[in-house]
Scaffold this active site. Structure first.
Site, PDB file in Angstrom:
ATOM      1  N   HIS A 139      11.634  -7.916  69.716  1.00 15.15           N
ATOM      2  CA  HIS A 139      10.927  -8.058  68.431  1.00 15.15           C
ATOM      3  C   HIS A 139      10.765  -9.532  68.047  1.00 15.15           C
ATOM      4  CE1 HIS A 139      11.191  -3.708  67.270  1.00 15.15           C
ATOM      5  NE2 HIS A 139      12.267  -3.764  68.020  1.00 15.15           N
TER       6      HIS A 139
ATOM      7  N   ASN B   4      10.744   1.750  63.605  1.00 14.56           N
ATOM      8  CA  ASN B   4       9.625   1.477  64.512  1.00 14.56           C
ATOM      9  C   ASN B   4       8.419   2.310  64.110  1.00 14.56           C
ATOM     10  OD1 ASN B   4      10.904  -0.356  66.212  1.00 14.56           O
ATOM     11  ND2 ASN B   4      11.498   1.174  67.724  1.00 14.56           N
TER      12      ASN B   4
ATOM     13  N   HIS C  38      19.650  -5.446  59.698  1.00 15.51           N
ATOM     14  CA  HIS C  38      20.808  -4.807  60.336  1.00 15.51           C
ATOM     15  C   HIS C  38      20.922  -3.372  59.803  1.00 15.51           C
ATOM     16  CE1 HIS C  38      24.624  -3.826  61.820  1.00 15.51           C
ATOM     17  NE2 HIS C  38      25.401  -4.404  60.931  1.00 15.51           N
TER      18      HIS C  38
ATOM     19  N   TYR D 197      23.348  -5.794  65.820  1.00 18.42           N
ATOM     20  CA  TYR D 197      22.497  -6.621  64.957  1.00 18.42           C
ATOM     21  C   TYR D 197      23.238  -7.823  64.370  1.00 18.42           C
ATOM     22  CZ  TYR D 197      18.687  -3.357  65.588  1.00 18.42           C
ATOM     23  OH  TYR D 197      17.687  -2.607  66.149  1.00 18.42           O
TER      24      TYR D 197
HETATM   25 FE1  HDE Z   1      16.630  -2.897  67.623  1.00 21.05          FE
HETATM   26  N1  HDE Z   1      17.341  -4.791  67.869  1.00 21.05           N
HETATM   27  N2  HDE Z   1      17.990  -2.236  68.950  1.00 21.05           N
HETATM   28  N3  HDE Z   1      15.826  -1.041  67.552  1.00 21.05           N
HETATM   29  N4  HDE Z   1      15.227  -3.539  66.385  1.00 21.05           N
HETATM   30  C1  HDE Z   1      16.846  -5.888  67.295  1.00 21.05           C
HETATM   31  O1  HDE Z   1      18.132  -7.546  66.268  1.00 21.05           O
HETATM   32  C2  HDE Z   1      19.075  -2.918  69.355  1.00 21.05           C
HETATM   33  C3  HDE Z   1      16.274   0.071  68.213  1.00 21.05           C
HETATM   34  C4  HDE Z   1      14.339  -2.791  65.678  1.00 21.05           C
HETATM   35  O2  HDE Z   1      11.998  -7.687  62.338  1.00 21.05           O
HETATM   36  C5  HDE Z   1      17.695  -7.100  67.516  1.00 21.05           C
HETATM   37  O3  HDE Z   1      17.711  -9.195  64.802  1.00 21.05           O
HETATM   38  C6  HDE Z   1      19.921  -2.068  70.161  1.00 21.05           C
HETATM   39  C7  HDE Z   1      15.702   1.265  67.664  1.00 21.05           C
HETATM   40  C8  HDE Z   1      13.483  -3.634  64.893  1.00 21.05           C
HETATM   41  O4  HDE Z   1      13.855  -8.797  62.655  1.00 21.05           O
HETATM   42  C9  HDE Z   1      18.879  -6.557  68.328  1.00 21.05           C
HETATM   43  C10 HDE Z   1      19.280  -0.861  70.234  1.00 21.05           C
HETATM   44  C11 HDE Z   1      14.892   0.844  66.654  1.00 21.05           C
HETATM   45  C12 HDE Z   1      13.910  -4.928  65.147  1.00 21.05           C
HETATM   46  C13 HDE Z   1      18.516  -5.099  68.456  1.00 21.05           C
HETATM   47  C14 HDE Z   1      18.073  -0.978  69.460  1.00 21.05           C
HETATM   48  C15 HDE Z   1      14.978  -0.592  66.596  1.00 21.05           C
HETATM   49  C16 HDE Z   1      15.006  -4.840  66.068  1.00 21.05           C
HETATM   50  C17 HDE Z   1      16.986  -8.278  68.094  1.00 21.05           C
HETATM   51  C18 HDE Z   1      19.700   0.373  70.993  1.00 21.05           C
HETATM   52  C19 HDE Z   1      14.002   1.697  65.737  1.00 21.05           C
HETATM   53  C20 HDE Z   1      13.320  -6.214  64.594  1.00 21.05           C
HETATM   54  C21 HDE Z   1      16.812  -9.264  66.970  1.00 21.05           C
HETATM   55  C22 HDE Z   1      21.008   0.810  70.696  1.00 21.05           C
HETATM   56  C23 HDE Z   1      14.789   2.595  64.906  1.00 21.05           C
HETATM   57  C24 HDE Z   1      13.851  -6.522  63.229  1.00 21.05           C
HETATM   58  C25 HDE Z   1      17.564  -8.711  65.890  1.00 21.05           C
HETATM   59  C26 HDE Z   1      13.176  -7.773  62.684  1.00 21.05           C
HETATM   60  C27 HDE Z   1      15.725  -5.936  66.534  1.00 21.05           C
HETATM   61  C28 HDE Z   1      19.327  -4.232  69.077  1.00 21.05           C
HETATM   62  C29 HDE Z   1      17.134   0.087  69.361  1.00 21.05           C
HETATM   63  C30 HDE Z   1      14.215  -1.358  65.659  1.00 21.05           C
HETATM   64  C31 HDE Z   1      19.133  -7.221  69.665  1.00 21.05           C
HETATM   65  C32 HDE Z   1      21.219  -2.489  70.797  1.00 21.05           C
HETATM   66  C33 HDE Z   1      15.970   2.705  68.121  1.00 21.05           C
HETATM   67  C34 HDE Z   1      12.348  -3.201  63.985  1.00 21.05           C
HETATM   68  O5  HDE Z   1      20.083  -6.689  67.629  1.00 21.05           O
END
Ligand code: HDE
Length: 733
Positions: free
Chosen positions: A81, A154, A345, A368
């Site tokens: 993202h 999402n 987060h 997060y």
């Molecule tokens: Fe994320 N995800 N994600 N994700 N995600 C990040 O956090 C992560 C997942 C989502 O505009 C990171 O700050 C793991 C699902 C959005 O700043 C990180 C898993 C959904 C955004 C991270 C998921 C999301 C992130 C990277 C699986 C929809 C952007 C930068 C367990 C429900 C937020 C950050 C923004 C961002 C980890 C799966 C949505 C790496 C470990 C499912 C919208 O922490």
């Protein structure tokens, strides 16, 4: 900076984040240039030297400060993202949700809760195109009076994997390949398809990503989903399972893959610009907030597991109740300070909302904060202005890099008597957060519940719920993506897996790839199993069809009753019928659309009546892919000039090919007649003098009143696209 009062705006009693940011805003108008220490600078043109042609001196504190700061301007981009755009706004609930949740921001329809919302692509780096085939992030930070609540969702309601431990593998597979860092922001390469073809749990999400949902027309025209099942908790401690939805007021609309690729070249900031401009124009984007609620006793009432993030609850089984509205009404002042530094987060939670044991969500609750620590450089990222709650904050956490808060007094521990026991714990009725006392009873195992083993039923439901054009687009998407895969075995394996979703889909994709559907796969269907697993037992369960079809899953059934904020190109040159232009512009503006004049060059045009017409874009600076519809007004000279421009023909052809509404009045019809589309597609070749025949979404106004043509045109634009034209592949554009 201990703040004891909520930040409220001056006129209403609403919490106000935008005003809260005021103390950090800087405006240099009328000011002198200074160093970071506030010293006025006299010469910002030359370094300090030993003689005009001599070496620079170490003493030059101004040069060193300026250059050092510059050298440290970048921070690591988000792991996923990375590319996003954000805006401020507010949320208002329609009626109290007290029977289900005690969350304060969901109680009072009179209260506006400030929000900051960031949309993003997942795979591309910060500079990648907005129009990649990808999932979009839809992250909402509610600045509530009980603290920040982040709904980090999402635009696709399911996820690729069921357990967080596979997330690094998934992301490594979809990101550019590590040996040559290609391709940028794209899933069309070997490692992604290698991974998903070995992980059948990803199939449901893969279907969504291969659909037009992965190519939104605008952030403003996409749905959002919380994905996981969460819990609502009311004041009596009763829980309901809940899934969160955002429903765009303008409907869910997408572009075609051919358009997406061209937009990426013409304006790779297309979505970012669209969001920015809509807000600047006062066309505030809106979504309704929806919830699907399930009683605790019905946890096992479905033939999928509520804890499995690869599953939706079909809206036909549990309707989405619309409970409030989100409005975005202000662009950030500074991209870095706000959009880049905002830290979401899923663990930022308020009383009345709680987690479930969805193993994907549980993993996110770790990731997060961890990612913010490296990205924003330390534990005080909550003090960055955009991340500060509007609710007061008091605790014994201290110090660390870039600490801003000046904590007073002797005490930084609890319990204490020296500080009068403060800050003290809050009882639940005082707003203290208590976790839902879910009963957990189990062995310590690394395992996946058998209720997670059905990977294909909902993938099939998605496919079966699509309209024919949507299915065609999915087949083309699979053919494109797998066509870019270089290792044939991966293609074969993937087509073999598709056969478990739907035989026709697999056949059609195989045909496009020039292969046959394999009858047997060389490896077990599910390779994502533990080393000691009973591989047979871990294989996906066969497809069940509790409901065969879910209309809510098809964009064909979305809102199509207005043309608000749609962009319409008016193709014109000198001599244009300026009266027709202004009538059409007025009609479109009255319906909420925005018309732009596109001409062979920039500047202004001389209309047929001698009036000046301002040109917005030249044919060089804007192609038809940047618009939703095209109007060709009359004015013989204008049309003759356009007929001399290959780009004008291309503009119309392309809009036709992409099934957009096209209207022409007066001599403007001649441009259509002279175009390829006029001769071969909407005209009958043998029909005498090459007359134009009506075609869906093409309005041949001729001598009709422009007002009447506008009314038809507006109806045609509201349809978004006229797919019946799509198979006319003879249109070269
Ligand atoms: Fe994320 N995800 N994600 N994700 N995600 C990040 O956090 C992560 C997942 C989502 O505009 C990171 O700050 C793991 C699902 C959005 O700043 C990180 C898993 C959904 C955004 C991270 C998921 C999301 C992130 C990277 C699986 C929809 C952007 C930068 C367990 C429900 C937020 C950050 C923004 C961002 C980890 C799966 C949505 C790496 C470990 C499912 C919208 O922490």
């Amino acid at each position: 900076m201990a703040r004891d009062k909520h930040k409220r705006d001056t006129n209403h009693n609403n919490l106000n984040k935008v005003d809260d940011l005021e103390q950090f805003r800087e405006d240099s108008a009328g000011q002198h240039l200074t160093t970071n220490q506030g010293l006025r600078i006299n010469d910002d043109q030359n370094t300090l030297k030993a003689g005009a042609r001599g070496p620079s001196l170490l003493e030059d504190f101004h040069f060193r400060e300026k250059m050092t700061h510059f050298d440290h301007e970048r921070i690591p981009e988000r792991i996923v993202h990375a590319r996003g755009a954000a805006a401020h706004g507010y949320f208002q609930v329609y009626e109290s949700l007290a029977p289900y949740t005690k969350a304060k921001f969901l109680q009072d329809p009179a209260v506006k809760t400030p929000v900051f919302v960031r949309f993003s692509t997942v795979v591309g780096s910060r500079g990648a195109t907005d129009l990649a085939r990808d999932v979009r992030g839809f992250a909402v930070k509610f600045y509530t009076e009980e603290g920040n609540y982040d709904l980090v969702g999402n635009n696709i309601p399911v996820f690729f994997i069921q357990d967080a431990v596979k997330f690094p593998d998934l992301v490594h597979a979809i990101k550019p390949e590590p040996h040559h860092e290609m391709p940028q922001g794209a899933s069309a390469h070997d490692t992604f398809w290698d991974f998903v073809s070995l992980m059948p749990e990803s199939m449901h999400m893969v279907m969504w990503v291969m659909s037009d949902r992965a190519l939104p027309r605008s952030f403003r025209m996409m749905e959002g989903f919380g994905v996981h099942t969460f819990r609502f908790i009311n004041a009596q401690g009763q829980a309901h399972f809940v899934k969160f939805h955002w429903k765009p007021v303008l409907g869910v609309h997408s572009v075609l893959w051919d358009e997406a690729q061209k937009i990426s070249g013409q304006d790779s900031d297309f979505h970012r610009r669209d969001l920015w401009q809509a807000i600047e124009n006062g066309d505030y984007p809106e979504w309704e907030f929806g919830v699907q609620m399930v009683e605790e006793k019905d946890e096992h009432a479905f033939d999928f597991d509520l804890l499995d993030a690869t599953k939706i609850i079909p809206e036909e089984l549990v309707p989405v109740r619309r409970i409030g509205k989100l409005t975005l009404n202000r662009n950030p002042d500074n991209f870095f300070a706000e959009t880049e530094q905002v830290a979401f987060h899923p663990g930022h939670i308020v009383p009345g909302i709680d987690f479930t044991t969805d193993p994907l969500l549980q993993g996110r609750l770790f990731s997060y904060t961890d990612t913010q620590l490296i990205r924003l450089g330390g534990p005080n990222f909550h003090e960055i202005p955009i991340n500060r709650p509007v609710a007061p904050l008091h605790n014994h956490q201290r110090d660390g890099y870039m600490r801003q808060m000046i904590n007073r007094g002797q005490v930084s521990y609890e319990p204490n008597s020296l500080g009068g026991g403060c800050p003290m714990q809050a009882k639940a009725e005082m707003g203290g957060f208590t976790s839902y006392a879910e009963r957990i009873d189990g062995h310590k195992v690394r395992a996946r519940s058998e209720s997670f083993f059905d990977h294909f039923s909902q993938a099939a439901l998605f496919w079966n719920s699509q309209s024919d054009p949507e299915k065609d687009h999915m087949v083309q998407a699979f053919c494109f993506e797998l066509g870019k895969v270089e290792v044939p075995d991966i293609r074969t394996r993937m087509v073999g897996i598709l056969a478990h979703v739907d035989g026709t889909l697999a056949q059609r994709v195989a045909q496009g790839l020039g292969m046959t559907v394999p009858t047997k796969l060389d490896k077990p269907l599910n390779m994502g199993v533990p080393a000691d697993a009973d591989v047979e037992r871990m294989q996906p369960k066969p497809v069940k069809q509790p409901i065969g079809h879910s209309p809510a899953l098809s964009m064909a059934n979305t809102v199509k009753d207005n043309i608000k904020t749609r962009q319409v190109a008016i193709l014109a040159a000198d001599g244009v019928d300026d009266a027709a232009v202004s009538t059409m512009k007025q009609a479109l503006a009255a319906a909420g659309a925005r018309a732009k004049i596109v001409a062979p060059r920039l500047g202004s045009l001389k209309g047929a009546t001698g009036a000046e017409v301002h040109i917005d874009f030249s044919l060089l600076t804007a192609g038809s892919v940047l618009f939703d519809a095209v109007y060709v007004p009359g004015g013989e000279r204008s049309v003759e000039l356009l007929k001399g421009e290959g780009k004008a023909f291309h503009f119309v052809h392309e809009a036709y090919k992409h099934c957009k509404a096209i209207a022409a009045t007066g001599a403007g019809v001649e441009l259509l007649r002279a175009s390829h589309l006029g001769r071969k597609t909407i005209a009958e070749p043998n029909a005498g003098e090459n007359p134009l025949l009506p075609d869906e979404g093409v309005i041949i106004g001729g001598d009709a009143r422009v007002d009447d043509v506008a009314a038809e045109f507006i109806k045609a634009i509201a349809q978004h696209r006229h797919w019946s034209r799509e198979m006319k592949d003879t249109v070269p554009a």
